[in-house]
Design an enzyme around this catalytic site. Structure first.
Site, short mmCIF file in Angstrom:
data_model
loop_
_atom_site.label_atom_id
_atom_site.label_comp_id
_atom_site.label_asym_id
_atom_site.label_seq_id
_atom_site.Cartn_x
_atom_site.Cartn_y
_atom_site.Cartn_z
CG HIS A 222 -10.30 4.29 2.36
ND1 HIS A 222 -10.88 4.60 3.57
CD2 HIS A 222 -8.97 4.30 2.60
CE1 HIS A 222 -9.94 4.81 4.47
NE2 HIS A 222 -8.78 4.63 3.91
CG HIS B 217 -1.82 1.19 1.32
ND1 HIS B 217 -2.96 1.31 0.56
CD2 HIS B 217 -1.73 2.32 2.05
CE1 HIS B 217 -3.55 2.45 0.84
NE2 HIS B 217 -2.83 3.09 1.74
N1 LIG Z 1 -1.53 4.64 -10.54
C1 LIG Z 1 -0.76 5.75 -10.35
N2 LIG Z 1 -0.49 6.59 -11.37
C2 LIG Z 1 0.25 7.71 -11.15
N3 LIG Z 1 0.75 8.08 -9.96
C3 LIG Z 1 0.49 7.28 -8.91
C4 LIG Z 1 -0.26 6.08 -9.05
N4 LIG Z 1 -0.36 5.47 -7.84
C5 LIG Z 1 0.31 6.28 -6.98
N5 LIG Z 1 0.83 7.36 -7.62
C6 LIG Z 1 1.57 8.45 -6.99
O1 LIG Z 1 2.45 7.92 -6.01
C7 LIG Z 1 2.47 8.78 -4.86
C8 LIG Z 1 2.10 7.99 -3.61
O2 LIG Z 1 0.74 7.60 -3.72
P1 LIG Z 1 -0.11 7.45 -2.39
O3 LIG Z 1 0.66 6.58 -1.43
O4 LIG Z 1 -1.50 7.05 -2.76
O5 LIG Z 1 -0.11 8.96 -1.85
P2 LIG Z 1 -0.57 9.28 -0.37
O6 LIG Z 1 0.65 9.02 0.46
O7 LIG Z 1 -0.97 10.73 -0.44
O8 LIG Z 1 -1.71 8.34 -0.08
C9 LIG Z 1 1.46 9.89 -5.11
O9 LIG Z 1 2.15 11.01 -5.61
C10 LIG Z 1 0.59 9.33 -6.20
O10 LIG Z 1 0.05 10.36 -7.00
#
Ligand SMILES: Nc1ncnc2c1ncn2[C@@H]1O[C@H](COP(=O)(O)OP(=O)(O)O)[C@@H](O)[C@H]1O
Ligand SMILES: [Mg+2]
Lengths: 92, 242, 755, 92
Positions: C101, C55
């Site tokens: 979620h 995650h």
């Molecule tokens: N499928 C995807 N396509 C593009 N960028 C992604 C994707 N999944 C995650 N990211 C980028 O990776 C980073 C970490 O994502 P995430 O862990 O969901 O952020 P957060 O810590 O705010 O929950 C974020 O900048 C998100 O935009």
């Protein structure tokens, strides 16, 4: 000393209670056909300090009339008990 | 009164439509001031708006905690002195909890939040907010609430009716007040009421959301704009200091 | 350095059991030791367990995501920050991201959905942008066994699905309505593969002044780390690892304490943070989400190339007796971490105080790039921020198509395609849970707050919001590719991007960028990983062809139950820009309008593959297709025709094919039409009317404009067919021997079937 | 015979209770500074029929576990009493 008040806030008799009716309907559809009526209210568990039982009673009465219940449609009753430290830990 | 109206738009923790009221105030050329609930003084306000939202998260009961905000003492005095007050949605709920308007707003009878355009029948066209509306006309305003079911006991309801204080009722598009047109189970389809003097209006719908054709309608603008003419006709209002 | 030990904590562990407990493999445990140059203590192990979970660390997806195009002339902030940002002119930026979620919503639908919405809103205002819109994309199992032709849904499943739908919708409404951000659009789909594993993807869109965009990079040793908002309890500890494993029968023991959302608190947090955005006193902002304080400290440090030194005793608690491990990994909601310029602490705290919010300095930025924490004066962890945030292993596991895929793709649908449909066929589709009116759901969302909503839910293919103080509007869509993923995940990725772009183009806007949420099953299963890799490749194809950057997104894996993995579900959020909003195009036609179909002809049996009609008939096979080149030209043409004010209406062809698209236009306009499909369509009337091949759009235009539209289509190489004229009380559709005649009231009645 | 059950639905200890927190804050700002904690729950008043007390107890237990309390977040306890016609009038 610390007190525990369980305040019951109830809808006045005669005022429509759609939430209660919905719950009653849900219970009947689950097979509890004998449910005649459900009234939904609020349960508020207060932990507070007061010198003695009389003071505690007075405090709860005031909290209810000033904030916890709206006399236009609600009534309040409560049970007061001295609070055990243990219970505090749980409640906090 | 020639200058533009000075309007205090109250801000409680958790309300949001003060921002939309401020936007409309801009369209109307009002001098709008956002006033935090902890303030004690309305200043030189000509009128007061209590906005919609979820003051204190609607916890316990809508408006139950907000009514004790420091600013509410000034609002009570202002209202008692005949100053124009408008409470929309959460603002209406706060006014009832404060006892400035009678009754209470309970959870919608279908237990769901409801956001939609709603036809309303105008029952009265007097006072600071209703002057531009015609008695018996049908207007359209957005509603957006989960707890808008107006309740008061029969004595209060009868008195409201008898004194012409029920000013807006939920209606169908043809202006008929029928059960199917009632979006929340309000008694007697009540959507808006005024106080004895008619200077305080409480309504569940959102006039500030119906101020530009682009977003769906302008009946709300007619409600808010009425204030200008009313103030002009009330020199006393301009002088009022509280 | 000397190995850390600490009171009140299990003694430093060695390998296996505890490593297992935190979801780390032995090999990963070895990497932890390498990164630290020693064995981790129990707290550090917990931090690695959470941060190196799928995650948080994207172990299986990051290598794939690297291929997604994320550059473009409008890109101000790309992936890697809390959200992406695009230049929309007038010195403004649109800031947006979608997040899932799913697992929390499967356990407690109301709070799961509510905290999902709360989390994505924080990602937006953390960037210094004021949130102006929410969208959501939902998937559930069938609400009624009779709706599942696959026969995999029994009454118990259906009852659970109804409970989940009710709870999720109430949770989204409860949070969004209270905080006052309008929910302007999204989608809901039903399929048996989502039984017990619903999908809840929420997108938030905000507007910021470009110079006020705030990044999440710690800087300036000595600057204060200010923890703001809710008190810290034992909520959601190990939520990250929970979201990184399948929902099994053992769900209950592994389940972290349910997180309860508090939109009222977040409203105050949002206003306070926005009041501070752009202030030189605030160096950086980071919300606390998965892995709580650990993740925030690690990401701030890693991004900023410095470190953090915090005293856990200073963290305001909601519960007594919390261990350092619990404080570092709590996922209590509505918390933010700010980096505040040394000396300005009091001024910043004063702002939060006015909103009656906690704001406590819990530590300082340090030059040394490590996350260090003490509790009770004893050091409890000292870990390089990069090791936690960036150095998780990346996996490229074996990939292989599902064993039965070839067989399913080989299924022929000619018989179905050749059937002569009746009015009943169309009414049955209109009443299908995947097609019928969503009003019973979206009327529970405040969709007008902020008075920017020009086109709200149900009124168009995309929501349209004005940008006050400008002539502009932005168009927003959040959409998935239906069931295509079951038969061709790569095409599903492509189709999702195409549909989003087409949706915003139908309102007259130009698509300028996207965010995506990849909902897939276990990547440790070769089929699951293959589906993920294929879908990403398909999205890359489409983004290149359409020249669309992906500036943010989210990945949710392990979406499966013991019964089955979910359909591969890439969900795409698309932002379009309309410089002159007076030129917006409605989803409607008007009496006398000419009705045209633009896009590659799809008069073949394969266009029924993965369609709603085929699924309802228990036909789960076939070979879906899409001509990406033509789709791209259709999208460009639409924008051009809109700019030239040649269109009176537009609506894209999606679920239910042209037949349902035309019925929807008739319903939206309260007006019939007299239409017939061209001769080549006549041989396979069911496929021609109800096939769902993407990249097609129905347009309406005044007769005078028709000639110029034909010429423009020809010039841009877009196949265009004239279907007929709008007008009258009845919708008449002719296709070969099929003659469907329906009254508007009939259409409305079927389409209004309640959930 | 008819029974009256007062069901108390409570949030499990440790589950955050924003409503309780807000109410506690409201009480303190009204001058009841000694309020340490408030936990908000539901009060459900059920009127139903059952052969005897044992059957009534069993019914309430089932209603709680199947509908009235969400086991993920809530617990339920209740008081059961034989229902007087009078009480029915009030409750309905
Ligand atoms: N499928 C995807 N396509 C593009 N960028 C992604 C994707 N999944 C995650 N990211 C980028 O990776 C980073 C970490 O994502 P995430 O862990 O969901 O952020 P957060 O810590 O705010 O929950 C974020 O900048 C998100 O935009
Ligand atoms: Mg974030």
């Amino acid at each position: 000393m610390r007190w525990l008040a369980e305040v019951h806030v109830r809808l006045r008799p005669g005022i429509a209670d759609p939430e209660g009716q919905t719950i009653a309907g849900g219970l009947r559809s689950l097979g509890f056909e004998s449910v005649a009526d459900v009234r939904a209210g609020k349960l508020l568990r207060l932990t507070f300090a007061a010198a003695d039982r009389a003071a505690a009673e007075a405090a709860v009465a005031q909290m209810c009339s000033r904030l916890l219940a709206n006399p236009v449609m609600e009534t309040a009753d409560w049970e007061l008990s001295a609070d055990e430290p243990a219970a505090v830990a749980v409640s906090s | 009164m020639s200058r533009s109206p000075r309007v205090a738009v109250l801000v409680f923790p958790g309300t949001w439509s003060e921002r939309d009221f401020a936007h409309v105030a801009g369209l109307l050329g009002w001098e709008a001031r956002l006033l935090w609930h902890a303030e004690l003084d309305l200043g030189d306000a000509d009128a007061v708006v209590l906005p919609g939202g979820f003051a204190h998260g609607d916890h316990l009961r809508t408006g139950a905690i907000a009514r004790f905000s420091p600013v509410m003492r000034a609002v009570e005095a202002f209202a008692a002195a005949g100053g124009p007050v408008l409470g929309s949605c959460n603002g209406f709920q706060i006014l009832t909890e404060a006892g400035i308007l009678p009754g209470v707003l309970l959870r919608n009878d279908h237990l769901e939040f409801r956001c939609d355009w709603q036809p309303l029948r105008v029952e009265r066209s007097a006072g600071p907010w209703l002057g531009e509306l015609a008695e018996g006309e049908t207007i359209r305003l957005p509603i957006s609430h989960g707890e808008g079911r107006y309740y008061a006991d029969d004595a209060v309801l009868d008195e409201l009716e008898a004194t012409g204080r029920v000013v807006l009722r939920y209606a169908d598009p043809d202006g008929r007040v029928v059960p199917d047109a009632n979006p929340n189970g309000s008694l007697r389809s009540i959507a808006g009421i005024v106080n004895e003097r008619g200077n305080v209006l409480g309504l569940m719908p959102h006039p500030e959301r119906a101020a530009e054709a682009e977003v769906g309608g302008t009946d709300g603008l007619r409600i808010l704009r009425a204030l200008d003419a009313w103030l002009v006709a009330q020199p006393a209002a301009a002088e009022r200091r509280l | 350095m000397a190995r850390l030990t600490l009171e009140g904590e299990p003694a430093p562990v060695s390998i296996a059991a505890p490593a297992e407990r935190h979801g780390l493999t032995e090999a990963e445990y070895g990497l932890v030791i390498e990164a630290l140059g020693r064995e981790p203590n129990a707290v550090e192990l917990g931090m690695f367990g959470a941060m190196w979970s799928e995650h948080c660390a994207y172990k299986h997806s990051r290598p794939l995501l690297g291929a997604l195009p994320s550059v473009g002339s409008r890109v101000l902030v790309g992936p890697g920050e809390n959200a992406g940002a695009l230049d929309i002119g007038d010195g403004l930026a649109v800031v947006f991201k979608v997040e899932s979620h799913n697992h929390p919503s499967a356990v407690e639908p109301y709070q799961g959905a509510a905290t999902g919405v709360g989390g994505i809103i924080r990602d937006i205002f953390t960037m210094g942008a004021r949130p102006i819109a929410l969208l959501n994309s939902l998937r559930f199992g069938p609400l009624d066994p009779a709706e599942d032709a696959s026969g995999r849904t029994d009454e118990a499943d259906a009852a659970r699905n109804r409970y989940l739908l009710g709870g999720v919708v109430a949770g989204i409404a409860g949070y969004g309505n209270c905080i006052g951000i309008p929910d302007v659009g999204g989608e809901i789909g039903f399929d048996a593969t989502y039984n017990g594993n619903p999908l809840v993807n929420a997108m938030c869109v905000g507007i910021a002044r470009q110079e006020e965009i705030t990044l999440a990079r710690a800087a300036g040793p000595g600057n204060a780390l200010l923890l703001v908002g809710a008190t810290t309890g034992r909520d959601g500890i190990q939520g990250a690892s929970f979201a990184s494993a399948p929902l099994g029968e053992d769900r209950d023991e592994r389940r972290p304490a349910v997180q309860v959302g508090n939109p009222f608190l977040e409203k105050l947090l949002m206003e306070a943070c926005l009041e501070l955005s752009g202030s030189p006193s605030v160096v950086a902002m980071q919300d606390l989400g998965a892995a709580g304080l650990t993740c925030a400290l690690a990401e701030l440090s890693a991004r900023g190339g410095c470190g953090a030194d915090v005293d856990l005793d200073l963290v305001p608690r909601r519960e007594a007796g919390m261990s350092p491990y619990e404080v570092l990994l709590s996922e209590s909601q509505e918390r933010m971490l700010l980096v505040v310029r040394a000396g300005d602490e009091a001024a910043v705290q004063a702002v939060f105080a006015r909103y009656e919010l906690n704001a406590v300095v819990i530590g300082r930025v340090i030059g040394e790039p490590v996350v260090r924490a003490v509790a009770g004066g004893v050091p409890v962890c000292e870990v390089p921020g990069r090791a936690l945030a960036d150095d998780a292993p990346r996996y490229t596991p074996p990939a292989a198509p599902p064993h039965d895929l070839a067989a399913r793709r080989a299924e022929r649908l000619d018989d179905l395609a050749a059937e002569v449909p009746t009015a009943e066929t169309l009414l049955d589709l209109l009443a299908s849970p995947n097609v019928r009116s969503r009003k019973p759901i979206w009327r529970r969302y405040d969709h007008m707050n902020g008075t920017n909503t020009l086109v709200g839910p149900g009124a168009g293919d995309a929501a349209l919001l004005r940008i006050k103080g400008t002539s502009r509007a932005i168009a927003l869509s959040l959409d998935g590719p239906g069931r295509i993923g079951a038969l061709d995940p790569r095409l599903a990725g492509t189709a999702a991007v195409v549909e989003g772009a087409l949706n915003v183009a139908c309102s007259g806007a130009t698509p300028i960028g996207i965010t995506d949420c990849l909902n897939f099953a276990s990547p440790e299963d070769p089929a699951g990983y293959w589906q993920l890799a294929e879908a990403v490749a398909g999205m890359v194809d489409a983004c290149r062809e359409l020249d669309l950057p992906i500036v943010s997104g989210n990945v949710s894996l392990y979406n499966e139950t013991p019964a089955a993995p979910i359909l591969p579900t890439p969900v795409v959020g698309t932002v379009g820009l309309l410089d002159d909003r007076s030129r917006a195009i409605p989803m409607a036609w008007h009496a006398g309008d000419e009705i045209w179909l633009l896009g590659a002809p799809a008069w073949d049996a394969a266009s029924l593959a993965a369609s709603e009609l085929a699924w309802r008939r228990g036909r789960f096979g076939g070979r879906p297709a899409l001509d990406l080149g033509i789709a791209a030209r259709v999208i460009a043409l639409l924008t051009d025709l809109a700019a030239r004010e040649l269109l009176t209406g537009a609506h894209d062809v999606s679920v239910g094919g042209p037949g349902v698209a035309l019925a929807r236009l008739a319903i939206a306009s309260g007006l019939g039409a007299e239409l017939s499909l061209p001769d080549p369509a006549a041989q396979l009337p069911t496929a021609s009317l109800f096939g769902e091949r993407g990249g097609r759009v129905i347009i309406a235009a005044r007769h005078e404009a028709a000639a110029r539209i034909g010429a423009a289509a020809e010039a841009s190489g877009v196949p265009a067919v004239r279907l007929g004229l709008a007008g009258g009380e009845l919708l008449r559709l002719t296709c070969g021997d099929a003659r469907l005649t329906l009254g508007i009231d009939q259409l409305v009645a079927a389409w209004s079937t309640p959930f």
